[in-house]
Design an enzyme around this catalytic site. Structure first.
Site, mmCIF file in Angstrom:
data_model
loop_
_atom_site.group_PDB
_atom_site.id
_atom_site.type_symbol
_atom_site.label_atom_id
_atom_site.label_comp_id
_atom_site.label_asym_id
_atom_site.label_seq_id
_atom_site.Cartn_x
_atom_site.Cartn_y
_atom_site.Cartn_z
ATOM 1 N N ASP A 88 -6.984 -1.316 -4.876
ATOM 2 C CA ASP A 88 -8.074 -0.950 -3.963
ATOM 3 C C ASP A 88 -9.001 0.084 -4.582
ATOM 4 O O ASP A 88 -10.218 0.053 -4.372
ATOM 5 C CB ASP A 88 -7.507 -0.414 -2.646
ATOM 6 C CG ASP A 88 -6.658 -1.438 -1.907
ATOM 7 O OD1 ASP A 88 -6.871 -2.647 -2.096
ATOM 8 O OD2 ASP A 88 -5.775 -1.015 -1.139
ATOM 9 N N ASP B 12 0.872 -1.179 0.000
ATOM 10 C CA ASP B 12 0.000 0.000 0.000
ATOM 11 C C ASP B 12 0.903 1.221 0.000
ATOM 12 O O ASP B 12 1.954 1.239 0.644
ATOM 13 C CB ASP B 12 -0.910 0.003 1.232
ATOM 14 C CG ASP B 12 -2.038 -1.014 1.148
ATOM 15 O OD1 ASP B 12 -2.494 -1.304 0.024
ATOM 16 O OD2 ASP B 12 -2.464 -1.514 2.196
#
Length: 164
Positions: A138, A120
């Protein structure tokens, strides 16, 4: 014929999300030291973190079994989404949504397989309040899910009004 074209669009979106996610994660891994945070805008940092869990770091510290659990879920969801995209009754907005979700699911699954966790790197914040870090996969999943909800709330009614 139209179903095939719609399915191709869905698979094309999946490939685009997958490619963009793989490329951006590779850049982060290559250029941003693990654990680093770089302020890019007043509300946006570029970070390099690993998420061993799912959304919002769900099960992040579960001990390792969650990796295989999330890989299995992503694989099952990917097969299901591919079937839905090729189903003759699926609408164009649904196929687009399924494609966005499929690309995100595959990208995060490949990360779990290859790295053991998901990279991330996007960190939005307002002052000291940070949204959990996320990535392009995402975004694809979230936009796809929002498109499904929007279509269910507003799109189906419009289609039935046109046909009715």
């Amino acid at each position: 014929m139209a179903a095939d074209r719609g399915a191709r669009l869905g698979f094309g979106l999946a490939a685009s999300v997958l490619a963009a996610d793989v490329a951006t994660k590779a850049a982060i891994v290559a250029w941003v030291e693990y654990g680093a945070r770089h302020e890019w805008l007043p509300i946006l940092n570029i970070v390099h973190v690993l998420n061993r869990g799912a959304a919002f770091s769900f099960l992040h510290d579960a001990g390792g079994w969650q990796r295989f659990f999330f890989i299995a879920i992503a694989l099952a969801a990917s097969v299901f989404l591919a079937i839905l995209m090729r189903r003759p009754g699926s609408s164009q907005p649904e196929r687009m949504a399924f494609g966005l979700i499929l690309g995100g699911a595959l990208a995060n699954m490949f990360d779990r397989i290859g790295r053991g966790a998901v990279v991330d790197w996007i960190d939005f914040h307002w002052g000291a309040h940070h949204w959990p870090a996320f990535n392009v996969a995402d975004i694809g999943i979230t936009v796809g899910a929002a498109l499904i909800v929007f279509h269910e709330l507003f799109g189906r009614r419009r289609v039935s009004e046109v046909n009715g």
